[in-house]
Design an enzyme around this catalytic site. Structure first.
Site, mmCIF file in Angstrom:
data_model
loop_
_atom_site.group_PDB
_atom_site.id
_atom_site.type_symbol
_atom_site.label_atom_id
_atom_site.label_comp_id
_atom_site.label_asym_id
_atom_site.label_seq_id
_atom_site.Cartn_x
_atom_site.Cartn_y
_atom_site.Cartn_z
ATOM 1 N N LYS A 22 8.306 6.971 -4.985
ATOM 2 C CA LYS A 22 9.244 5.866 -4.721
ATOM 3 C C LYS A 22 8.849 4.575 -5.446
ATOM 4 C CE LYS A 22 10.881 7.539 -0.336
ATOM 5 N NZ LYS A 22 12.272 7.765 -0.677
ATOM 6 N N ILE B 96 3.010 -2.997 4.264
ATOM 7 C CA ILE B 96 2.800 -1.546 4.415
ATOM 8 C C ILE B 96 4.091 -0.760 4.300
ATOM 9 C CG2 ILE B 96 0.662 -1.610 5.743
ATOM 10 C CD1 ILE B 96 2.443 -1.399 8.295
ATOM 11 N N HIS B 97 5.221 -1.460 4.303
ATOM 12 C CA HIS B 97 6.509 -0.757 4.313
ATOM 13 C C HIS B 97 7.458 -1.443 3.323
ATOM 14 C CE1 HIS B 97 10.356 0.759 5.858
ATOM 15 N NE2 HIS B 97 9.654 1.735 6.416
ATOM 16 N N ASP C 244 -9.608 -4.745 10.656
ATOM 17 C CA ASP C 244 -11.042 -4.456 10.693
ATOM 18 C C ASP C 244 -11.816 -5.685 11.178
ATOM 19 O OD1 ASP C 244 -11.633 -1.712 9.614
ATOM 20 O OD2 ASP C 244 -10.323 -2.441 8.040
ATOM 21 N N TYR D 71 0.841 -1.207 0.000
ATOM 22 C CA TYR D 71 0.000 0.000 0.000
ATOM 23 C C TYR D 71 0.866 1.244 0.000
ATOM 24 C CZ TYR D 71 -3.498 -3.314 1.354
ATOM 25 O OH TYR D 71 -4.320 -4.399 1.365
ATOM 26 N N ASP E 108 1.482 -38.365 -11.006
ATOM 27 C CA ASP E 108 0.231 -38.317 -11.760
ATOM 28 C C ASP E 108 -0.032 -36.877 -12.203
ATOM 29 O OD1 ASP E 108 -0.369 -37.175 -9.404
ATOM 30 O OD2 ASP E 108 -1.877 -38.622 -8.790
ATOM 31 N N GLU F 293 -13.459 -8.325 5.553
ATOM 32 C CA GLU F 293 -12.951 -7.790 6.818
ATOM 33 C C GLU F 293 -14.009 -7.644 7.902
ATOM 34 O OE1 GLU F 293 -10.577 -4.330 5.770
ATOM 35 O OE2 GLU F 293 -11.733 -3.948 3.981
HETATM 36 N N1 COA Z 1 5.237 3.266 0.176
HETATM 37 C C1 COA Z 1 6.267 3.932 -0.378
HETATM 38 N N2 COA Z 1 7.316 4.400 0.346
HETATM 39 C C2 COA Z 1 7.284 4.180 1.664
HETATM 40 C C3 COA Z 1 6.227 3.492 2.281
HETATM 41 C C4 COA Z 1 5.162 3.031 1.480
HETATM 42 N N3 COA Z 1 4.131 2.384 2.008
HETATM 43 N N4 COA Z 1 6.472 3.411 3.610
HETATM 44 C C5 COA Z 1 7.638 4.014 3.811
HETATM 45 N N5 COA Z 1 8.136 4.495 2.647
HETATM 46 C C6 COA Z 1 9.389 5.203 2.448
HETATM 47 C C7 COA Z 1 9.426 6.466 3.313
HETATM 48 O O1 COA Z 1 8.907 7.580 2.631
HETATM 49 C C8 COA Z 1 10.901 6.592 3.614
HETATM 50 O O2 COA Z 1 11.580 7.240 2.589
HETATM 51 P P1 COA Z 1 12.160 8.735 2.842
HETATM 52 O O3 COA Z 1 13.021 8.619 4.054
HETATM 53 O O4 COA Z 1 12.920 9.035 1.591
HETATM 54 O O5 COA Z 1 10.966 9.575 3.038
HETATM 55 C C9 COA Z 1 11.423 5.162 3.596
HETATM 56 O O6 COA Z 1 10.441 4.394 2.897
HETATM 57 C C10 COA Z 1 11.583 4.609 4.990
HETATM 58 O O7 COA Z 1 10.363 4.787 5.690
HETATM 59 P P2 COA Z 1 10.312 4.959 7.263
HETATM 60 O O8 COA Z 1 10.936 6.269 7.642
HETATM 61 O O9 COA Z 1 10.881 3.743 7.896
HETATM 62 O O10 COA Z 1 8.789 4.971 7.550
HETATM 63 P P3 COA Z 1 7.789 6.229 7.565
HETATM 64 O O11 COA Z 1 7.770 6.784 8.937
HETATM 65 O O12 COA Z 1 8.076 7.166 6.436
HETATM 66 O O13 COA Z 1 6.405 5.501 7.250
HETATM 67 C C11 COA Z 1 4.467 4.236 7.664
HETATM 68 C C12 COA Z 1 5.896 4.491 8.089
HETATM 69 C C13 COA Z 1 3.916 3.034 8.409
HETATM 70 C C14 COA Z 1 3.613 5.486 7.986
HETATM 71 C C15 COA Z 1 4.451 3.984 6.125
HETATM 72 O O14 COA Z 1 5.232 2.850 5.914
HETATM 73 C C16 COA Z 1 3.095 3.884 5.477
HETATM 74 O O15 COA Z 1 2.449 4.891 5.253
HETATM 75 N N6 COA Z 1 2.659 2.677 5.154
HETATM 76 C C17 COA Z 1 1.409 2.452 4.502
HETATM 77 C C18 COA Z 1 0.316 2.412 5.549
HETATM 78 C C19 COA Z 1 -0.995 2.118 4.920
HETATM 79 O O16 COA Z 1 -1.215 2.326 3.756
HETATM 80 N N7 COA Z 1 -1.949 1.560 5.703
HETATM 81 C C20 COA Z 1 -3.219 1.186 5.203
HETATM 82 C C21 COA Z 1 -3.217 -0.189 4.643
HETATM 83 S S1 COA Z 1 -3.136 -1.418 5.888
HETATM 84 MG MG MG Z 2 -9.293 -2.589 6.203
#
Ligand code: COA
Ligand code: MG
Length: 332
Positions: free
Chosen positions: A52, A265-266, A199, A41, A313, A164
């Site tokens: 990115k 998510i990461h 959820d 995501y 098989d 969910e």
């Molecule tokens: N997509 C793209 N890039 C991402 C990312 C993602 N989901 N999560 C982190 N990154 C990038 C960050 O921007 C960062 O790069 P930067 O330093 O150049 O800005 C790098 O990866 C490292 O990230 P980090 O600093 O460890 O995490 P963060 O604090 O920026 O983000 C979260 C943490 C959890 C907020 C983030 O990972 C996120 O938004 N995840 C998606 C959550 C989501 O969509 N939830 C709903 C579905 S369950």
């Molecule tokens: Mg959900």
């Protein structure tokens, strides 16, 4: 005008929809297989994260309008996703490009679809959260069709549905049946289910544990129904994204259970998940040797034969072929 589409860079060979655990049969209509080992995501309102995408190696990228986006940023998110699609500013080569809309009940879904599905470049897949009934899918189909208008879209857009809630789980066979039925005439084609664990826990009043034992029944049931309808099954998110050992354990467990991929998510979670959902080198070697042995026996006019001490098989042969296909379609 023909729309350009964001597709995974795959060959045109047609293979079974799910990973190697799901065997193809001659009675099942086959279509282009899109691997989705890691489903990542990216919040649609976060331009920095969206930019990115080309550097991320997840099989499937989901630009999110739903829960990864604050309520105050919903309009911004859908407009930014539209901008990404219109301008082609992000290269999705080698990835399944998807958008997660808001749910049917949110009051936001129709506008999400109108904005996203009239873009110059359409996503190859869409994710629909919180599906609870066949009636919602009927509504979704009408609005989806109207948002696309009379554009030519080439291959159908794949639909992935989120399960969910307790109600959704109880209605799951009915939901899948309806989605498959609508896919016959709609311009979407249902391709998978996702288990929305947080959820779901909130809905049934369960407390999340690191072992996820409270979700065992729901996960097994979801995999079973998904496979009965020949759909992919995407497992829960491992939310403690810094705990990579725990992620590995849960990813391997999900793969053993029959899931075909996992939500992430990461970016730091992608490699571990994709490795867990890829067949091992030994398994690939086994598959290649088995297919070769099969072909040799065919030439000699022999049917069933023994390979490495086991009787081979048709199901085992198909399993081996699916492994080979899957490996040929993923990058890492
Ligand atoms: N997509 C793209 N890039 C991402 C990312 C993602 N989901 N999560 C982190 N990154 C990038 C960050 O921007 C960062 O790069 P930067 O330093 O150049 O800005 C790098 O990866 C490292 O990230 P980090 O600093 O460890 O995490 P963060 O604090 O920026 O983000 C979260 C943490 C959890 C907020 C983030 O990972 C996120 O938004 N995840 C998606 C959550 C989501 O969509 N939830 C709903 C579905 S369950
Ligand atoms: Mg959900």
């Amino acid at each position: 005008m023909n729309k350009i589409r964001c597709f995974v860079a795959l060959t045109k060979g047609q293979v079974n929809r799910s990973l190697y655990a799901n065997l193809s049969t001659s009675s099942v209509a086959q279509k282009r297989y899109i691997p989705r080992r890691a489903v990542l995501y990216v919040p649609g309102s976060d331009e920095r994260k969206l930019k990115k995408i080309p550097s991320l190696s997840a099989d499937c990228i989901v630009m999110d309008c739903e829960d990864g986006v604050a309520l105050s940023k919903k309009t911004e998110a859908r407009n930014l996703i539209r901008h990404v699609l219109d301008t082609g500013m992000i290269d999705f080569t080698g990835k399944d490009c998807s958008v997660r809309f808001n749910s049917v009940d949110s009051g936001l879904c129709e506008e999400d679809m109108q904005t996203v599905l009239s873009a110059k470049v359409l996503p190859s897949t869409v994710h629909l959260p919180k599906v609870e009934s066949g009636d919602q899918l009927q509504w979704f189909n009408e609005k989806f069709t109207s948002a696309l208008g009379n554009q030519e879209i080439g291959e159908k857009i794949r639909l992935i549905m989120f399960i969910e809630s307790a109600q959704a789980l109880i209605n799951l066979p009915e939901i899948c049946k309806k989605a498959v039925e609508l896919s016959k005439t709609s311009r979407f084609d249902v391709d998978g289910l996702v288990f929305g664990s947080d959820d779901f826990c909130a809905d049934i009043g369960a407390t999340r544990t690191s072992s996820a034992e409270e979700l065992l029944y729901a996960r097994q049931y979801l995999v079973t129904v998904a496979k009965a309808f020949r759909l992919q099954a995407v497992d829960l998110v491992y939310i403690d994204y810094k705990d990579l050992e725990g992620l590995k354990v849960q990813s391997e467990e999900g793969c053993r259970m029959g899931f075909t991929g996992k939500q992430v998510i990461h970016p730091g979670q992608v490699t571990i998940v994709q490795k867990a959902y890829s067949p091992s080198e030994e398994k690939v070697a086994w598959a290649n040797e088995l297919v070769k042995a099969f072909e040799e026996h065919q030439k000699e006019g022999k049917g069933a034969f023994t390979f490495r001490g086991h009787m081979i098989d048709m199901p085992l042969l198909l399993q081996a072929k699916n492994i080979i296909e899957m490996v040929s379609k993923v990058k890492c």
